[in-house]
Scaffold this motif. Structure first.
Motif, short mmCIF file in Angstrom:
data_model
loop_
_atom_site.label_atom_id
_atom_site.label_comp_id
_atom_site.label_asym_id
_atom_site.label_seq_id
_atom_site.Cartn_x
_atom_site.Cartn_y
_atom_site.Cartn_z
N LEU B 87 16.36 -0.09 -75.38
CA LEU B 87 16.40 -0.98 -73.94
C LEU B 87 17.66 0.80 -73.86
O LEU B 87 18.04 1.69 -74.18
CB LEU B 87 16.97 -1.56 -73.45
CG LEU B 87 16.55 -3.34 -74.06
CD1 LEU B 87 17.02 -4.78 -73.31
CD2 LEU B 87 15.10 -2.67 -73.54
N PHE B 88 17.08 1.43 -72.46
CA PHE B 88 17.38 2.31 -72.05
C PHE B 88 18.43 2.04 -71.15
O PHE B 88 18.49 1.74 -70.42
CB PHE B 88 16.76 3.20 -71.11
CG PHE B 88 15.14 3.37 -71.83
CD1 PHE B 88 13.87 3.17 -71.23
CD2 PHE B 88 14.78 3.77 -73.21
CE1 PHE B 88 12.28 2.74 -71.53
CE2 PHE B 88 13.57 4.55 -73.13
CZ PHE B 88 11.76 3.87 -72.81
N PRO B 89 19.26 2.41 -71.55
CA PRO B 89 20.71 1.69 -71.40
C PRO B 89 21.04 3.00 -69.36
O PRO B 89 21.93 1.80 -69.29
CB PRO B 89 21.87 2.82 -72.40
CG PRO B 89 21.12 4.11 -73.16
CD PRO B 89 20.11 3.33 -72.96
N HIS B 90 20.92 3.42 -69.41
CA HIS B 90 20.93 4.03 -68.39
C HIS B 90 20.65 3.15 -67.25
O HIS B 90 20.29 3.75 -65.71
CB HIS B 90 20.99 5.35 -68.23
CG HIS B 90 19.70 6.13 -67.96
ND1 HIS B 90 18.94 5.98 -69.33
CD2 HIS B 90 18.82 6.75 -67.65
CE1 HIS B 90 17.84 6.77 -69.67
NE2 HIS B 90 17.68 7.00 -68.52
#
Lengths: 570, 363
Positions: B87-90
């Motif tokens: 998942l894209f953490p930002h």
């Protein structure tokens, strides 16, 4: 689930597949490094083996060793090789020892004031590598503060001055390596030895030092490399004592003997690259030894231990602060060192202030050099940070063919002394109008010279980004540019800003890389310092140095406070 | 049949390592298949080839009748769920889920509608504006799942998606994945090394070993009728014995453990004579006190005696380890039976291994 049918989901329309983009970028970088790194080096090689004296002779023809013969036959010139080694070896021993002691104090004892020592130790990194010599001249030169006060008859010019300057120059670099080493080595070994009856001295010499040996070798190799390639300090305080770096400069600038300059550059390259390779080798082995070890709890040190190491740390820190103070004070005092013969009035002279030394135009220089340095540094920072980010991303994440070669090429700049690369640029681009004696040649040179460290920092950051994040973005339809800008760049912000700061600072303080590239059209503050001393204006030189130093510190502090406010650990 | 995924003569080499060997497989539309095997068997490599992240060294990947070897991953529209979720953490949960739609230039309000829809599907609508690091492992996995479903992919590829979660959540999520698949009718290709997982959710299981396909079958068949020693060993537990087959007897001169095998078993496996391995599941082995004293039912050869070495309580069953002539035999019995016979460590026990419950493999 019926709503989903109403949404029009178009198929992805990519124009250029990712593999092609990677190929194009790799080609561009390859071309960039061939032109701006390999070609200049080739020119140096060619010129050293050539038969032409100058570079304007229309291309050297033929192959000859006459330059090398000339170098080794003229005693005064050939002495520069011995001098370089002499100075470098002594500096290496002293600075590594100093750095080890302070590193030990910071990592293995419980003395107070560690953040202070650490901060002070990194100050020399933020100033041009000429401030050490400047400070020494201010204090111990013919008209130096201490010379006049004590009535000393010594001569700071020559090997002594060089060695002391270089010790302070190399110290922060060696310190960083040794702090990393000593803070991660397993101290349980020490405790085991103690439980078997070994006294503190035995533990120190039989356990602590041997377990840190790779760090020590790595720091030593680095110190040697830094010293033997340094130009700023020897040219200012060396006097008649020529080292390889100053000899190159004198041959080229003084006698227009580019061929001899190129030859000496090749000779300098050998120990420099060797030291660099050793440093690399030991760093790798050091990391293998220490990676994964957690930092254990520090037992409170005995009071005698604390006393010893506090004293050492205070002395060294005080010396560094003293050096910087000397430079600053010299620039704001009316007559530094007083007038000769009036040594007893030293205190009076010390407190008579004046800003006249900052009037650079009266000394044939100009404050505009500072502005030039600033805008050039900003361009270097911007392009340096972006180029290393893209290069690091491609090499680390996109695994192109020829990845090993590309990686090697980007490591090469760190092995090449800045002086040598600068000379190479002159030889290579003399006929190129938009480069020669223009800002662009300086910008390119500084970026290339410092590319390695920036790239390494980026790649470390990239390693921390899970490979599947890139693949997830790809599987969801993002092509390389989209994936890079929307996913990778936001996750690399810290290393990007770190690199911005790094390139900016390097650009402001560099001397060796740019000494051949400045011209009446483009003047840099760091070089103006040297010119001012050359012309006899010590105080103004200190003034210029102070300005550069203050700017670098200010920018550094601003960056760190922005990072802290955003909760980012630097 | 048009939307089938076909792997034809698929081979993948990394330098001298052959990760996938000449694989031929057909995955039907809306089917749920599992690649099952130990680490290094080639299952993840196969998945990555289907996804488009690796190119096959030889062979073809065909979809809807066309060869897609050279189609870039972005254009294949196969959803992928990674082991580490990726998942894209930002980005927020909503931004993550909507990413694929954003790449396809879908309108913002339509993206929002679809994202909400999917979040409702897995009960995460309240986490919409959180960032992935703030969610639990199970929540992150659900987000990864719906993110891959947002663009209506025709095939979903899952690479050991549940291996990082604890046992209880794994069971729940497994069921949820199965439910979603049934509801959407999407083709699922699932990679795992957990045989319980593979057997419980798939329509067909593809057991892989060192780049080869060992067996492709329904879960029940894989367990009941393993076609090779590897499958018999990897899926479930088995007791293995080695020997020479002659007629209906398997003889081992060195251990002295000889067994009679029922002729049906020998016929089914199509083996005549020679070196063989035979296996029997622990639950098929009986303690002789279990069975009624009808001695003519027992084949004398298959009655063995040995010392009870270990007794392990596994919850549903009790696993007893018995040493028979230097070999360890595993027997699974219910707790009730265990109580009935008061078996203890160190006791001697008598076992019966029925000839009709053996499997036989060529060695």
């Amino acid at each position: 689930m019926n709503d989903s049918e109403r949404i029009k989901i178009e198929p992805i329309r990519t124009v250029i597949p990712d593999r092609a983009i990677v190929y194009i970028i790799v080609t561009i970088f390859a071309a960039f490094f061939i032109i701006f790194l390999l070609y200049p080096l080739l020119q140096i090689l060619k010129t050293s083996f050539g038969t032409e004296e100058t570079i304007f002779g229309g291309g050297s023809s033929g192959f000859s060793l006459r330059n090398y013969i000339e170098y080794f036959s003229k005693a005064r010139i050939r002495r520069s090789l011995f001098n370089s080694f002499y100075v470098s070896i002594i500096t290496t021993i002293v600075s590594t020892t100093m750095a080890f002691l302070v590193a030990y104090a910071l990592t293995r004892t419980t003395i107070k004031g560690k953040p202070f020592y650490k901060a002070v130790s990194s100050l020399p990194l933020m100033a041009p590598s000429v401030v050490q010599a400047l400070a020494l001249i201010s204090l111990f030169g013919r008209n130096g503060l201490i010379t006049n006060w004590v009535g000393g008859k010594w001569d700071i010019y020559g090997p002594t001055g060089i060695i002391i300057s270089e010790i302070f120059y190399c110290f922060p670099y060696a310190l960083i390596i040794l702090i990393t080493t000593l803070s991660a080595v397993d101290t349980r070994l020490n405790e085991a030895a103690e439980s078997l009856g070994a006294g503190p001295m035995k533990v120190f010499f039989k356990i602590t030092i041997p377990s840190a040996r790779f760090g020590i070798f790595s720091a030593a190799a680095l110190a040697f490399n830094l010293t033997i390639t340094d130009f700023g300090n020897p040219i200012v305080i060396g006097g008649d004592y020529n080292v390889l770096a100053t000899e190159i400069y004198m041959q080229v600038e003084g006698f227009q003997r580019f061929d001899l300059g190129a030859t000496i550059s090749i000779i300098l390259l050998i120990p420099a690259v060797l030291a660099f390779t050793l440093n690399n080798y030991f760093t790798k082995r050091n990391y293998a030894l220490i990676s994964g070890a957690a930092r254990p709890f520090l037992r409170p040190s005995s009071s005698s231990k604390k006393a010893i190491f506090s004293t050492v740390s205070i002395l060294i820190s005080a010396s560094i602060i003293f050096l910087f103070w000397a430079i600053f004070w010299t620039s704001i005092v009316d007559v530094w060192g007083g007038r000769s013969g009036q040594s007893r009035q030293v205190l009076k002279w010390l407190t008579t202030f004046s800003t006249r030394h900052y009037d650079f135009s009266h000394r044939g220089r100009s404050i505009s050099a500072v502005w030039t340095s600033l805008w050039i540094s900003m361009i270097v920072a911007f392009f340096g940070a972006w180029l290393t980010l893209i290069a690091g991303y491609i090499v680390e994440k996109r695994n192109p063919r020829g990845k090993q070669i590309l990686y090697l090429v980007t490591v090469l700049p760190a092995a090449i002394p800045g002086l040598v690369l600068g000379l190479g640029y002159i030889l290579a681009f003399v006929k190129v109008n938009w480069l020669y004696y223009r800002a662009s040649i300086i910008i390119l040179n500084v970026i290339v010279s410092n590319f390695t460290l920036g790239m390494l920092s980026t790649m470390t950051n990239m390693k921390n980004i899970d490979i599947s994040i890139d693949e997830a973005a790809t599987s969801l339809g993002a092509d390389l540019p989209k994936s890079f800008f929307r996913i990778i760049f936001p996750l690399s912000r810290v290393s990007f800003w770190n690199n911005l700061l790094f390139f900016f600072e390097r650009s402001l303080v560099t001397i060796s890389a740019v000494i051949f590239l400045v011209s009446p059209r483009i003047k840099l503050a760091s070089i103006e310092i040297i010119h001012l001393i050359d012309d006899g204006y010590l105080e103004s030189a200190c003034g210029m140095a102070t300005i550069v130093f203050v700017i670098v510190i200010a920018v550094h502090v601003i960056f760190i406070s922005i990072f802290k406010r955003r909760g980012i650990r630097v | 049949m048009g939307n089938d995924l076909v792997l034809e003569n698929l081979t993948k080499r990394f330098d001298h390592i052959v990760a996938v060997r000449d694989m031929n497989l057909e995955v039907k539309e809306s089917e749920f298949v599992c690649f099952l095997g130990p680490s290094g068997c080639g299952k993840t490599t196969t998945l990555r080839i289907i996804a488009g992240f690796e190119a096959p060294t030889e062979g073809f990947v065909k979809y809807k009748g066309e060869v897609i070897n050279d189609v870039i991953p972005q254009k294949r529209n196969f959803g992928i769920v990674f082991q580490s979720y990726a998942l894209f953490p930002h980005m927020t949960v909503a931004e993550n889920v909507g990413f694929g739609l954003k790449m396809r230039k879908v309108q913002k309000d339509q993206i929002r509608k679809r994202v909400d829809e999917l979040l409702e599907l897995v009960g995460l609508i309240d986490q919409k504006h959180k960032h992935p690091p703030e969610l639990s492992g199970g929540q992150q996995q659900r987000v990864a799942l719906i993110r891959s479903l947002a663009t209506n992919p025709e095939i979903l590829l899952l690479d050991e998606p549940l291996s990082a979660l604890d046992a209880k959540i794994r069971v729940t999520l497994r069921a949820e994945i199965k439910r979603v698949q049934a509801e959407l009718g999407i083709t699922m290709i699932y990679v795992t090394h957990d045989q319980e997982e593979a057997l419980s959710i798939s329509d067909r299981v593809i057991v892989m070993n060192q780049g080869f396909i060992e067996q492709v079958d329904k879960p029940f068949e894989i367990y009941k009728n393993p076609k090779s020693e590897f499958v018999a060993d990897f899926v479930g537990t088995s007791n293995f014995f080695e020997g020479e087959l002659s007629g209906n007897m398997v003889v081992n001169k060195s251990t002295g453990l000889n067994f009679l095998i029922s002729p049906d078993v020998v016929k089914t496996h199509g083996i005549k004579e020679g070196k063989v391995s035979i296996s029997i599941r622990p639950e098929k082995v009986h303690f002789l006190e279990d069975i009624e004293h009808n001695e003519h039912i027992y084949e004398k050869m298959n009655i063995k005696q040995g010392e009870i070495e270990v007794v392990t309580f596994l919850g549903v069953i009790v696993r007893v380890l018995i040493k028979v002539a230097d070999k360890h035999v595993i027997v699974d019995i219910t707790e009730k039976d265990f109580e009935k016979h008061l078996l203890r460590m160190g006791d001697m026990a008598t076992l019966y291994l029925p000839p009709e419950d053996f499997l036989i493999f060529r060695r």
